[in-house]
Design an enzyme around this catalytic site. Structure first.
Site, PDB file in Angstrom:
ATOM      1  N   GLU A   1       7.051 -21.711   0.952  1.00 22.97           N
ATOM      2  CA  GLU A   1       6.474 -21.556   2.294  1.00 22.97           C
ATOM      3  C   GLU A   1       4.946 -21.639   2.233  1.00 22.97           C
ATOM      4  O   GLU A   1       4.321 -22.234   3.115  1.00 22.97           O
ATOM      5  CB  GLU A   1       6.903 -20.218   2.917  1.00 22.97           C
ATOM      6  CG  GLU A   1       8.348 -20.186   3.387  1.00 22.97           C
ATOM      7  CD  GLU A   1       8.583 -21.009   4.658  1.00 22.97           C
ATOM      8  OE1 GLU A   1       7.610 -21.417   5.309  1.00 22.97           O
ATOM      9  OE2 GLU A   1       9.763 -21.247   4.974  1.00 22.97           O
TER      10      GLU A   1
ATOM     11  N   GLU B   1      -3.498 -23.968  12.213  1.00 24.04           N
ATOM     12  CA  GLU B   1      -4.840 -23.647  11.754  1.00 24.04           C
ATOM     13  C   GLU B   1      -4.755 -22.475  10.775  1.00 24.04           C
ATOM     14  O   GLU B   1      -3.931 -21.581  10.952  1.00 24.04           O
ATOM     15  CB  GLU B   1      -5.671 -23.232  12.986  1.00 24.04           C
ATOM     16  CG  GLU B   1      -7.137 -23.024  12.735  1.00 24.04           C
ATOM     17  CD  GLU B   1      -7.854 -22.514  13.999  1.00 24.04           C
ATOM     18  OE1 GLU B   1      -7.358 -22.750  15.121  1.00 24.04           O
ATOM     19  OE2 GLU B   1      -8.892 -21.864  13.840  1.00 24.04           O
TER      20      GLU B   1
END
Ligand SMILES: [Zn+2]
Length: 173
Positions: free
Chosen positions: A90, A141
């Site tokens: 991840e 972001e």
């Protein structure tokens, strides 16, 4: 509504044979084909890293639920994967950087999505071992935040629990 109630209230028929399900103490049960549907939470990992200033890495979510809210890097553990592999996968998917686990911080139950599916979230701190941070996959972001000046829009209840754990411990020093 809790996740368990959601399951009990909304799952009426066996997905294998369409017989009406019966409520058991720990599961929904099909009296015809004996299928059991348990109320287990989905396992997820929440992963943070600190920079040299002691600021914590968060990512802004690109996808629903809680699109544009700040979250820890992380996601669900895949079938057949270890928790450690899920943390590294991840982190790589969302930041393009490799990491290694330095600390397990704890866990918190939560719910996910419009179905309010039950999750259990394991909290990890990692050290970045290689690569340049670049938001990708579910992350719109990436940014480092001081624990004293965290963004207002935090995605999940479990994210807040993890950030509070970090704040409390850092505050002691
Ligand atoms: Zn059945």
């Amino acid at each position: 509504m809790t996740a368990d109630q959601h399951l009990i209230n909304n799952y009426h028929f066996c997905p294998q044979c369409k017989t009406a399900l019966v409520k058991d103490s720990s599961c929904l049960f099909c009296p015809n084909c004996h299928l059991k549907i348990y109320h287990n939470p989905a396992l997820a990992v929440a992963v943070i890293a600190f920079n040299q200033q002691g600021e914590v890495l968060l990512n802004k979510r690109k996808i629903s639920p809680h699109r544009d809210y700040w979250d820890t890097v992380g996601g669900f553990v895949n079938v057949g994967e270890t928790v450690e592999q899920a943390v590294e996968r991840e982190f790589l998917e969302e930041t393009q950087a490799h990491c290694k686990i330095v600390r397990y911080w704890g866990s918190a139950p939560d719910v996910y999505g419009p179905e309010q599916s039950a999750t259990i979230n394991l909290f990890f701190e990692v050290k970045i071992t290689s690569g340049q941070l670049q938001a990708s996959d579910d992350a719109a972001e990436l940014a480092f935040f001081s624990l004293d000046r965290l963004p207002k829009k935090i995605a999940f209840a479990n994210t807040k629990v993890f950030l509070n754990l970090l704040k409390n411990e850092k505050g002691k020093k």
